[in-house]
Design a protein around this motif. Structure first.
Motif, PDB file in Angstrom:
ATOM      1  N   UNK A 147       0.830  -1.207   0.000  1.00 38.87           N
ATOM      2  CA  UNK A 147       0.000   0.000   0.000  1.00 38.87           C
ATOM      3  C   UNK A 147       0.865   1.257   0.000  1.00 38.87           C
ATOM      4  N   UNK A 148       1.830   1.322   0.906  1.00 34.70           N
ATOM      5  CA  UNK A 148       2.678   2.514   1.027  1.00 34.70           C
ATOM      6  C   UNK A 148       3.568   2.668  -0.206  1.00 34.70           C
ATOM      7  N   UNK A 149       4.194   1.581  -0.644  1.00 32.10           N
ATOM      8  CA  UNK A 149       5.085   1.654  -1.805  1.00 32.10           C
ATOM      9  C   UNK A 149       4.313   2.061  -3.054  1.00 32.10           C
ATOM     10  N   UNK A 150       3.124   1.479  -3.255  1.00 35.54           N
ATOM     11  CA  UNK A 150       2.317   1.825  -4.430  1.00 35.54           C
ATOM     12  C   UNK A 150       1.931   3.297  -4.419  1.00 35.54           C
ATOM     13  N   UNK A 151       1.524   3.814  -3.250  1.00 36.00           N
ATOM     14  CA  UNK A 151       1.174   5.227  -3.163  1.00 36.00           C
ATOM     15  C   UNK A 151       2.367   6.113  -3.503  1.00 36.00           C
TER      16      UNK A 151
END
Length: 260
Positions: free
Chosen positions: A24-28
């Motif tokens: 989630x964090x990396x994709x954002x």
């Protein structure tokens, strides 16, 4: 570290949640970097179009979220399938919440002032998932000693107390303090004991017959916003990019210009 990771993450079945949060964090972050490069006209990236229609990344995000969600439910909490579908779901959620403002306003407000809502929602979501992930659950862990059970019970009790304070702070319109207060011990107590914001549920119901409290609440909210608005905006701009200075129009339903 490996023993702690196994006892508190792998054994209770939290590994898929950890992988989902990481994805989630990396994709954002990757999405924000790419959209900022597109906005600046740099790099090989560009908007995705099909038949003249601008395809926002919320569309593949919804597809990945549905695929990952149903797959995770079918896979359980252990095994390769659960881990793989957790990563897929985290990627989809990152794409969807990066355009939360678009879904909220039904308008292309990605680079407008209203688009800051997406950054706020992503940060708060990551904080809440991190809270669940870091919580010492007394369930799902084998061979817990009496001391370990007591320590975990103490942590859970403090979380419950903080959650009550967070509910009061939320009712007073202090949304960020309410969320962060669940994570940081007694931080929500600050929001719970201070005056409510003038437009909050608490002010509407408990300050209705207290004109002095209403006036003090309004003055305090103005001072607080003047003091913290600029630092908050600086952090949001650093994470998500500076809003377009031309976006002074009020967001409303209907198609808007491309925001990426």
């Amino acid at each position: 570290m490996g023993h702690w990771l196994y006892r508190n993450i792998v054994e209770p079945g939290k590994l898929p949640l950890l992988l989902a949060l990481g994805a989630f964090v990396v994709t954002f972050l990757v999405t924000r970097v790419i959209t900022r490069l597109i906005r600046a006209g740099r790099g090989p990236f560009g908007n995705v179009r099909a038949g003249g229609l601008h395809i926002h990344h919320v569309v593949p995000g919804v597809v990945l979220s549905v695929l990952g969600g149903f797959g995770a439910v079918a896979s359980g909490r252990h095994g390769f399938g659960a881990a793989a579908f957790a990563v897929v779901f985290g990627m989809g959620a990152g794409l969807v919440l990066d355009e939360f403002a678009l879904l909220l306003h039904l308008d292309d407000v990605y680079w407008s002032e209203a688009g800051r809502k997406s950054v706020e929602v992503v940060v708060l979501t990551a904080a809440l998932v991190g809270l669940v992930l870091a919580g010492f659950s007394p369930f799902g862990v084998n061979d817990v000693t009496a001391d370990e059970l007591q320590d975990r019970g103490t942590v859970i009790s403090s979380v419950v107390v903080n959650f009550v304070f967070s509910l009061v702070a939320l009712g007073k319109g202090k949304f960020r303090l309410a969320v962060l207060g669940v994570i940081v011990p007694f931080l929500a107590l600050v929001g719970a004991v201070r005056l409510a914001r003038p437009d909050s549920y608490w002010a509407r119901h408990f300050y209705r017959r207290r004109p002095r409290a209403r006036v003090r609440a309004a003055l305090r909210a103005q001072r607080h916003d003047r003091r913290w608005d600029r630092p908050r905006r600086a952090v949001q701009d650093w994470i998500g990019g500076r809003p377009d200075a031309r976006s002074a129009r009020l967001p409303g339903p209907g198609p808007g210009p491309d925001g990426e």
